[in-house]
Design an enzyme around this catalytic site. Structure first.
Site, PDB file in Angstrom:
ATOM      1  N   PRO A 160       0.830  -1.216   0.000  1.00 26.71           N
ATOM      2  CA  PRO A 160       0.000   0.000   0.000  1.00 26.71           C
ATOM      3  C   PRO A 160       0.860   1.261   0.000  1.00 26.71           C
ATOM      4  CG  PRO A 160      -0.742  -1.560   1.682  1.00 26.71           C
ATOM      5  CD  PRO A 160       0.549  -2.081   1.162  1.00 26.71           C
ATOM      6  N   GLY A 161       0.421   2.254  -0.761  1.00 31.67           N
ATOM      7  CA  GLY A 161       1.084   3.550  -0.762  1.00 31.67           C
ATOM      8  C   GLY A 161       2.245   3.690  -1.714  1.00 31.67           C
ATOM      9  N   GLU A 202      17.421   2.635  26.891  1.00 30.96           N
ATOM     10  CA  GLU A 202      17.723   3.116  25.546  1.00 30.96           C
ATOM     11  C   GLU A 202      19.230   3.223  25.313  1.00 30.96           C
ATOM     12  OE1 GLU A 202      15.518   3.205  23.327  1.00 30.96           O
ATOM     13  OE2 GLU A 202      13.798   2.979  24.673  1.00 30.96           O
TER      14      GLU A 202
END
Length: 624
Positions: free
Chosen positions: A220-221, A441
């Site tokens: 898609p896209g 992180e």
């Protein structure tokens, strides 16, 4: 709001104005039924109070008194009322009056005595009765005609079988191949279709037959619909566009009738292009209805197959369709003679992404520090729709900041927004949670910089984004990759486990923040063992079929392809791969513990740490 709109106008260069403004014509006024009602009321009031003669309503007693003093000129006696006029100058009729008639047998005698002219009034009830029926029916008919006109010619009760395809004339399709970028191979494939529609004699002279149908396949896209419109724009032919779901309605047989009507219209407009978007809604493989019986969708598909067999391409009608689920299409659609040619519209590479960014930024004022090549390198995996959204988000952010141009800062924030979601500025974490997220992180980032095959770290942040992301580490790929080696997969596995191991080392306990990391790491380990044949113990055998479609992510039920004993061995091998990765990551972070602590403190304080800052810290530490 006014300031924001002004900034948006300054960022987007003014394009073509509307045709009415170009021609110097006033804007078109659309008719409304309210205009008719207002005009009707004004005419009624004008007739009632201005144009009509003044008539005074008086009591019957006052009428008798005026009659007694010989002040009544003429009288008209009706079945329910009496109207007349008083005497004016020179005994002429003057002011008019009306009154309710009362049972008075001596009235006529009194009128004769005072020499008043009188007459009777006959009222026909036939006309009133007829009008009481005709007027309401006429009003309802006008309202019905107005409603049908507003609904359009394709919305009537008897027009369900009409095709809902939108037709764009030759001049209405403004898209050309210059507006399409990043899919050069697909454009080359479709150039032959354009040549046929432009110069069909060149093919007919040699007896060549152009493919009847072209199926555009891709995620898609990626620009499948845009590419189909570009073909019509290049060939300068009419373009019929319809979605596969628009064929099927609640009434049986409507879908097949719409297919017939669509092809009939196309033949009359030939040469032209029929484009069916989301073909999988219409062309799903037959026999999949578990309830059995007659299926309206199957009947519609059968009619489409018949129509594709029933016309020749020499008539100049080309059928194009788009889908992102080719594996569920009916095999009869894909055989030669129907959709002969399948064109892959894939995700663009770095050059394609840069070309797409240039197209979508043509109307945007870019700052001098914007490098579209760097943005294309940071957006690996983005399709055309994602890149268009990226440009738009950056422009909106610059407008909110009252800037005169879109700078690199807005593009950086826009990439974060598209990848990780909207910044949650109101979500306040307590210091303990923020410290855990910062350590988590930094664990990801330090492992990514320590292994050989991981992408370089662009930045680390503890600003919450999206629904559940309390922070994230953004890595920037150096190049597009289409194959991954075993070493690269193991390095990616190590990066995913970096956050969890960092929590173990620093806090001596673990949190729920690594849930998504563990899911992705387990998927990589399972694919290595059961799909890619990367296990020395299990050998070169694939034990599971991929659990997702070619272009759409998502897990689907899988058929079991191995015994219980072999499944147990697969689970054991997956656990061993995860354990080895865990020990490796623990060794890396243990050797760089000082950097981990210092980077976590820096991230806790600044909330955003760039990759260059992290690499400076790593340069002070001993190499693992």
């Amino acid at each position: 709001m006014g300031n924001l709109e002004d900034r948006l106008r300054s960022l987007f260069r003014p394009g073509d104005s509307r045709k009415a403004q170009q021609d110097g014509l006033p804007p078109k006024v659309h008719f409304s039924i309210w205009y008719f009602l207002i005009a009707f009321l004004l005419i009624t009031l004008l007739q009632q109070y201005i144009l009509s003669r003044k008539v005074e309503t008086i009591p019957y007693s006052q009428f008798k008194q005026q009659l007694a003093v010989d002040n009544v000129s003429t009288v008209t006696i009706g079945p329910e009322s009496i109207s007349g006029a008083f005497k004016g100058k020179d005994n002429r009729p003057g002011r008019r009056f009306t009154t309710v008639r009362v049972d008075d047998p001596g009235l006529v005698k009194e009128l004769d005595e005072h020499h008043v002219g009188y007459s009777g009034l006959y009222q026909s009830r036939f006309l009133g009765t007829v009008l009481s029926w005709i007027v309401p029916i006429g009003i309802f008919f006008l309202i019905w005609r107005y409603a049908m006109k507003k609904m359009g010619p394709g919305m009537g009760v008897m027009s369900f079988s009409k095709s809902k395809a939108k037709m764009f004339a030759e001049s209405g399709t403004k898209v050309t191949f210059n507006d399409v970028a990043g899919i050069d191979e697909a454009k080359e494939e479709l150039q032959e279709i354009v040549d046929f529609l432009r110069t069909p004699e060149k093919f007919r002279k040699l007896g060549g037959r152009i493919p009847k149908g072209v199926l555009l396949v891709g995620p898609p896209g990626t620009g499948k619909t845009l590419l189909a419109r570009a073909v019509a724009g290049e060939a300068k032919v009419p373009f019929f566009s319809i979605s596969g779901s628009e064929f099927v309605e609640m009434f049986v047989g409507v879908g097949a009738a719409r297919v017939r009507d669509l092809f009939s219209q196309a033949v009359n407009q030939a040469p032209c292009i029929i484009f069916i978007d989301e073909l999988d809604a219409l062309g799903k493989a037959r026999g999949m209805n578990v309830m059995g019986g007659h299926d309206e969708q199957e009947q519609t598909l059968n009619q489409l197959l018949v129509e594709m067999d029933g016309f020749e391409t020499n008539k100049g009608v080309i059928i194009m369709a788009a889908t992102n689920r080719p594996e569920i299409l009916d095999p009869a659609l894909l055989r030669p003679g129907r959709f002969d040619r399948q064109v892959l519209v894939d995700r663009p590479d770095i050059d394609g992404r840069e070309a797409i960014l240039r197209i979508h930024s043509r109307e945007v004022v870019l700052g001098p520090d914007v490098d579209l090549r760097k943005i294309a390198a940071r957006t690996a995996g983005f399709v055309g729709a994602d890149l268009a959204n990226l440009i738009n988000e950056a422009a909106l952010m610059a407008a909110r900041k009252n800037k005169e141009a879109v700078e690199a800062e807005e593009f950086d924030e826009s990439i974060d927004r598209v990848i990780a979601g909207l910044q949650k500025k109101n979500r306040v974490m307590n210091p303990r949670e923020k410290e855990i997220v910062a350590c988590h992180e930094c664990g990801h980032a330090i492992v990514a910089e320590s292994v050989e095959h991981a992408d370089r770290v662009h930045k680390i942040t503890v600003i919450p984004r999206g629904i559940a992301a309390l922070g994230y580490t953004q890595q920037q790929p150096t190049e597009d990759r289409y194959l991954l080696t075993r070493s690269e997969l193991l390095d990616r596995l190590a990066v995913l486990l970096g956050g969890r191991v960092a929590e173990e080392l620093v806090f001596g306990e673990i949190s729920t923040g690594a849930q998504n990391d563990l899911q992705r790491a387990t998927d990589i380990a399972r694919s290595m063992v059961a799909e890619y044949g990367m296990s020395d113990r299990l050998g070169l055998v694939t034990y599971e079929r991929p659990g997702q479609t070619r272009f759409l992510p998502g897990n689907f039920p899988q058929n079991k392809t191995c015994s219980e004993e072999k499944a147990a061995q697969i689970d054991e091998e997956i656990s061993e791969v995860m354990e080895k990765a865990h020990r490796r990551v623990r060794e890396i972070l243990t050797s760089r513990r000082e950097v981990l602590d210092e980077a976590a403190r820096l991230l806790f304080r600044k909330e955003v740490v760039r990759g260059e800052e992290l690499r400076e810290l790593l340069g002070k530490a001993p190499t693992a």
